[in-house]
Motif scaffolding. Structure first.
Motif, PDB file in Angstrom:
ATOM      1  N   ARG A   1      -9.518   0.243 -12.553  1.00  0.00           N
ATOM      2  CA  ARG A   1     -10.478  -0.710 -12.009  1.00  0.00           C
ATOM      3  C   ARG A   1     -11.190  -0.057 -10.833  1.00  0.00           C
ATOM      4  O   ARG A   1     -10.547   0.418  -9.899  1.00  0.00           O
ATOM      5  CB  ARG A   1      -9.791  -1.998 -11.584  1.00  0.00           C
TER       6      ARG A   1
ATOM      7  N   ASN B   1     -12.735  -2.176   1.296  1.00  0.00           N
ATOM      8  CA  ASN B   1     -12.174  -3.472   0.921  1.00  0.00           C
ATOM      9  C   ASN B   1     -12.144  -4.448   2.086  1.00  0.00           C
ATOM     10  O   ASN B   1     -11.501  -5.494   2.006  1.00  0.00           O
ATOM     11  CB  ASN B   1     -10.760  -3.292   0.375  1.00  0.00           C
TER      12      ASN B   1
ATOM     13  N   GLU C   1     -12.766  -1.269  -8.426  1.00  0.00           N
ATOM     14  CA  GLU C   1     -12.533  -1.905  -7.127  1.00  0.00           C
ATOM     15  C   GLU C   1     -11.225  -1.445  -6.494  1.00  0.00           C
ATOM     16  O   GLU C   1     -11.038  -1.565  -5.284  1.00  0.00           O
ATOM     17  CB  GLU C   1     -12.527  -3.420  -7.285  1.00  0.00           C
ATOM     18  N   ASP C   2     -10.284  -0.899  -7.288  1.00  0.00           N
ATOM     19  CA  ASP C   2      -9.029  -0.411  -6.725  1.00  0.00           C
ATOM     20  C   ASP C   2      -9.204   0.886  -5.953  1.00  0.00           C
ATOM     21  O   ASP C   2      -8.276   1.328  -5.260  1.00  0.00           O
ATOM     22  CB  ASP C   2      -7.997  -0.211  -7.841  1.00  0.00           C
TER      23      ASP C   2
ATOM     24  N   ARG D   1       1.568   0.139 -11.900  1.00  0.00           N
ATOM     25  CA  ARG D   1       0.247  -0.411 -11.664  1.00  0.00           C
ATOM     26  C   ARG D   1      -0.082  -0.302 -10.188  1.00  0.00           C
ATOM     27  O   ARG D   1       0.781  -0.442  -9.318  1.00  0.00           O
ATOM     28  CB  ARG D   1       0.163  -1.868 -12.118  1.00  0.00           C
ATOM     29  N   VAL D   2      -1.363  -0.054  -9.918  1.00  0.00           N
ATOM     30  CA  VAL D   2      -1.897  -0.047  -8.563  1.00  0.00           C
ATOM     31  C   VAL D   2      -3.074  -1.011  -8.568  1.00  0.00           C
ATOM     32  O   VAL D   2      -4.115  -0.717  -9.160  1.00  0.00           O
ATOM     33  CB  VAL D   2      -2.344   1.359  -8.135  1.00  0.00           C
ATOM     34  N   GLY D   3      -2.880  -2.176  -7.933  1.00  0.00           N
ATOM     35  CA  GLY D   3      -3.890  -3.206  -8.062  1.00  0.00           C
ATOM     36  C   GLY D   3      -3.954  -3.667  -9.503  1.00  0.00           C
ATOM     37  O   GLY D   3      -2.952  -4.025 -10.129  1.00  0.00           O
TER      38      GLY D   3
ATOM     39  N   SER E   1      -5.064  -1.583 -11.882  1.00  0.00           N
ATOM     40  CA  SER E   1      -5.129  -0.345 -12.659  1.00  0.00           C
ATOM     41  C   SER E   1      -3.723   0.117 -13.021  1.00  0.00           C
ATOM     42  O   SER E   1      -2.773  -0.105 -12.275  1.00  0.00           O
ATOM     43  CB  SER E   1      -5.840   0.749 -11.862  1.00  0.00           C
TER      44      SER E   1
ATOM     45  N   TYR F   1       1.084  -2.067  -5.248  1.00  0.00           N
ATOM     46  CA  TYR F   1       1.479  -1.156  -6.329  1.00  0.00           C
ATOM     47  C   TYR F   1       2.910  -1.438  -6.759  1.00  0.00           C
ATOM     48  O   TYR F   1       3.698  -2.066  -6.059  1.00  0.00           O
ATOM     49  CB  TYR F   1       1.366   0.298  -5.856  1.00  0.00           C
TER      50      TYR F   1
ATOM     51  N   SER G   1       0.847  -1.190   0.000  1.00  0.00           N
ATOM     52  CA  SER G   1       0.000   0.000   0.000  1.00  0.00           C
ATOM     53  C   SER G   1       0.877   1.233   0.000  1.00  0.00           C
ATOM     54  O   SER G   1       1.909   1.280   0.685  1.00  0.00           O
ATOM     55  CB  SER G   1      -0.922   0.016   1.228  1.00  0.00           C
TER      56      SER G   1
ATOM     57  N   THR H   1      -3.954   1.993  -0.681  1.00  0.00           N
ATOM     58  CA  THR H   1      -4.131   1.503  -2.055  1.00  0.00           C
ATOM     59  C   THR H   1      -3.942  -0.010  -2.071  1.00  0.00           C
ATOM     60  O   THR H   1      -3.399  -0.592  -1.121  1.00  0.00           O
ATOM     61  CB  THR H   1      -3.109   2.145  -3.015  1.00  0.00           C
ATOM     62  N   PRO H   2      -4.334  -0.666  -3.154  1.00  0.00           N
ATOM     63  CA  PRO H   2      -3.944  -2.065  -3.351  1.00  0.00           C
ATOM     64  C   PRO H   2      -2.440  -2.145  -3.605  1.00  0.00           C
ATOM     65  O   PRO H   2      -1.754  -1.127  -3.715  1.00  0.00           O
ATOM     66  CB  PRO H   2      -4.748  -2.474  -4.592  1.00  0.00           C
TER      67      PRO H   2
END
Length: 768
Positions: free
Chosen positions: A393, A404, A395-396, A362-364, A366, A337, A319, A334-335
């Motif tokens: 995305r 989440n 959901e990200d 990329r983050v998750g 995305s 990354y 994160s 964040t998811p």
């Protein structure tokens, strides 16, 4: 010999004898006799015990880079063995620093102008133990005397050579425990002797890796060893013939930071050039702290004062919020990354500027790219830039608000578990960090990918964090072919946090709002609306549960599926016909939804859908604090309907588990009448199922005129007062919501249970 000749002879011999005596003294003097005086003076200067425990040796070498008569003045080389610098009495280790040998060259002529010029310093086998207690006392800050006058001498250092050292850090204040080792690359010493003297350079060191043990200190003659260095050799070790950086030192560090494991390694140039800005110092590192990893490769400029840096930086982790304790930069949850870009910096005391430019990653699920600039300033640093996600995305975005979390579990890095029966996220916002930084960042999500087919695209927002107050202005989405424009303010200076949102919906297509429902394929038309709410709380659930304000939706000149209207009225015959022979659109005269929110209690002040075939009214409440629903839907058909079981529909349950049920009593009366008549005449069976309700004139014009006014909301922390609510009469005040209040629900054992009123909750629930 005449007196005159004697005078001339003595005038010539005297200087020669003096020079010879000085040379003999310098060459034959045991410099170890100066150690007590030297130890005392240095200890008094730094306020700590200092000692040269080994030999103190002085030799000479020919000058480098000098011209003219200055080339005739040799440079002294001083070597001190086994050096220790003591610690305060509260530390665990007896010494702050030790070194097997310290060697430095001195340019003697600058001493005439009170300048100590040291072209090269070599430290062999340094070992440093840094300690800091929880009360912030540390052993690397030396005491200073208030009555001490500023020194008139100036110190200038050219290059520093480090070989085979150790570093230990125990920082109770920051919860860091670290052990690092440093060694030269290759088996051979960095610099060797040749015919020019004990300090002349050898060829560039071998770059072959080696795990050979540290070399011992050089012999007293200074003939060879890692402590024998020169500026020329240092320059030769910096780059190979192709101009590529040559690393002369490698290092490794292990430890813990706030219970997270530290594992780092890297390489650096053979020497630190502290003056020459034209020759950057090469650096490579791979640093892991917990789940966060930073990989860098590049150069430093003027390492003595870190004037600038130019690095390729790759960041990755679980994160982005984990970067806060490491960098001081406040970033959201964040998811996982991963980013890769170029980090450049201009470093000035209190005014450094870092630029992470043209990065991508990329983050998750995305992608993310852009440029961010971090500027040190008073009273808070500033993070500014532009970010773009070509495929985002949806959901990200959930970790931003703690959405989440799995039911019954806490979101990552959240101290609060998400209740299994709650839909709204309870994870708290980290507002205590908002005072540490300001931000001005623009974000664009060009294409939004959704696991659930939500008609959302083209996210655009401008994030401004100033003095603990976060503004998203604007926060815009493309929704169902229309736009959802809003502004959001979160005041982290307030306890609990205060929030205000002003939202406007324009030209949302009904058909696109429900793309997966077959019954909506015959529906067209547009929805417009507006909402303004204020609230207090440190989570999404707390904010919505304390919200105050108004929300409105308008539908004009549209059409809706006839099947939906018939199904809402339980018109069985028409539903069957629609299923057998197809659906057809029904003209909507108007659709109006007007909700007021008072301390999280949403009331349907007006909810009307008027079409050419039916009028649908809804009344009741939605309690966002307890997430309970209590709505009554009353369909009123226009004209005759065959097989109509029309009765009120009750929407109860919770936001997570809503339940819809008809009025069982009304259905039982209609069904019982049908059975009784069936015994008399089969033809009469359909009579109780025929709805002959007369059509009523719609009040859409008046409603639409009223609802086109902008919604209002009080400041955060203030209670909404409905200006259209009836005045209180007597001791029993009326509920603070105007419009049509639903009738009390009929009691029957099969209906869902109504929620019990909580504090400041109205008992006017319709449905469980």
């Amino acid at each position: 010999m005449s007196l005159r000749r004697q005078a001339v002879l003595w005038s010539v011999l005297t200087p020669l004898v003096l020079i010879a005596a000085v040379v003999a003294f310098v060459l034959l003097f045991d410099w170890n006799r100066l150690k007590p005086w030297l130890n005392e003076k240095v200890s008094d200067a730094i306020g700590r015990p200092f000692a040269v425990n080994g030999d103190l040796i002085l030799t000479w070498r020919r000058p480098e880079g000098e011209s003219g008569w200055r080339r005739l003045v040799p440079w002294p080389r001083l070597s001190a063995r086994d050096i220790t610098i003591g610690n305060p009495d509260w530390t665990q280790q007896p010494n702050l620093a030790t070194a097997r040998e310290l060697v430095f060259l001195l340019r003697p002529l600058p001493l005439l102008t009170r300048e100590i010029s040291l072209p090269t310093i070599t430290i062999d086998g340094p070992s440093v133990a840094l300690e800091r207690l929880a009360d912030k006392r540390n052993n690397w800050t030396f005491p200073t005397r208030e009555d001490k006058e500023p020194s008139q001498w100036h110190l200038e250092i050219g290059e520093v050579v480090l070989t085979r050292g150790h570093l230990a850090l125990n920082d109770a204040a920051s919860k860091i425990e670290l052990r690092a080792t440093l060694e030269t690359i290759g088996d051979a010493p960095l610099y060797d002797k040749d015919r020019d003297g004990p300090l002349a350079p050898s060829s560039a060191p071998s770059s072959a890796p080696s795990s050979a043990p540290a070399a011992s200190a050089a012999p007293a003659s200074g003939a060879s060893g890692p402590a024998a260095a020169s500026a020329a050799a240092a320059s030769a070790a910096r780059a190979n013939s192709k101009g590529e950086p040559v690393y002369g030192i490698r290092w490794r560090a292990v430890g813990h930071y706030n219970k997270a494991t530290i594992n780092a390694n890297g390489k650096a140039g053979a020497v630190l050039n502290l003056r020459d800005a034209s020759r950057p110092y090469p650096l490579q590192a791979d640093i892991r702290v917990g789940s966060t990893r930073a990989q860098i490769e590049g150069t430093l400029t003027e390492p003595a004062r870190l004037a600038a840096l130019d690095l390729m930086l790759q960041l990755s982790g679980e994160s982005m919020a984990d970067l806060y304790p490491l960098t001081g930069v406040v970033l959201p949850e964040t998811p996982p990354y991963r980013t890769n870009g170029r980090l450049t910096a201009t470093l000035r005391k209190g005014a450094s500027v870092y630029r992470y430019q043209d990065f991508s990653g990329r983050v998750g699920g995305s992608d993310l790219g852009g440029t961010l600039t971090y500027t040190q300033r008073d009273p808070r640093p500033l993070l500014a830039g532009e970010l773009v996600s070509k495929q985002l995305r949806f959901e990200d975005l959930a970790p931003l608000i703690g959405a989440n979390a799995k039911p019954g579990q806490a979101a990552p890095r959240s101290p609060v578990r998400q209740p299994a029966d709650k839909a709204l996220p309870v994870a708290p916002f980290r507002t205590e960090r908002w005072d540490d930084i300001d931000a001005d960042v623009r974000f664009t999500g060009q294409r939004i990918i959704r696991d659930v087919d939500l008609p959302i695209n083209n996210l655009q927002t401008h994030i401004v964090l100033q003095d603990g107050v976060l503004n998203l202005k604007p926060l815009n989405f493309g929704v169902a072919g229309g736009t959802l424009s809003s502004t959001l303010q979160l005041n982290g200076k307030r306890t609990p946090m205060g929030a205000t949102i002003d939202m406007t919906a324009r030209r949302l297509k009904i058909k696109q709002l429900f793309p997966n429902l077959e019954s909506m394929r015959a529906s067209i038309g547009e929805i417009n609306g507006a909402a303004k709410l204020s609230a207090t709380g440190n989570s999404v659930a707390a904010l919505l549960g304390s919200s105050n304000g108004e929300a409105r939706l308008l539908v004009e000149n549209g059409t809706i599926s006839k099947f939906i209207l018939e199904a809402m009225g339980l018109n069985v015959g028409s539903v069957i016909i629609a299923k057998l022979f197809g659906d057809k659109p029904v003209q909507i005269h108007c659709g109006v939804a007007d909700f007021t929110f008072t301390n999280g209690m949403g009331r349907a002040r007006t909810f009307v859908i008027d079409t050419q075939d039916a009028t649908i009214n809804a009344t009741g409440v939605v309690d966002l604090a307890s997430e309970r629903l209590g709505l009554t839907i009353n369909p009123d058909s226009k004209g005759m309907r065959v097989f109509s079981l029309r009765s009120p529909l009750y929407v109860g349950g919770t936001l997570k588990d809503p339940r819809v049920s008809p009025d069982i009593g009304v259905l039982a009366l209609r069904a019982g009448g049908a059975v009784a008549l069936a015994l008399l005449a089969p033809v009469a069976t359909v009579l109780p199922l025929i709805d002959l309700s007369p059509a009523e004139d719609s009040q859409c014009g008046k409603l639409l005129a009223e609802l086109r006014k902008r919604p209002t909301a009080p400041p955060p922390g203030k209670t909404y007062r409905d200006r259209r609510a009836p005045a209180a009469s007597g001791p029993a005040a009326q509920p603070p919501a105007g419009g049509n209040e639903p009738e009390p629900r009929r009691q029957n054992p099969t209906a869902p249970a109504a929620p019990s009123p909580g504090p400041n909750r109205s008992p006017m629930y319709q449905g469980g």
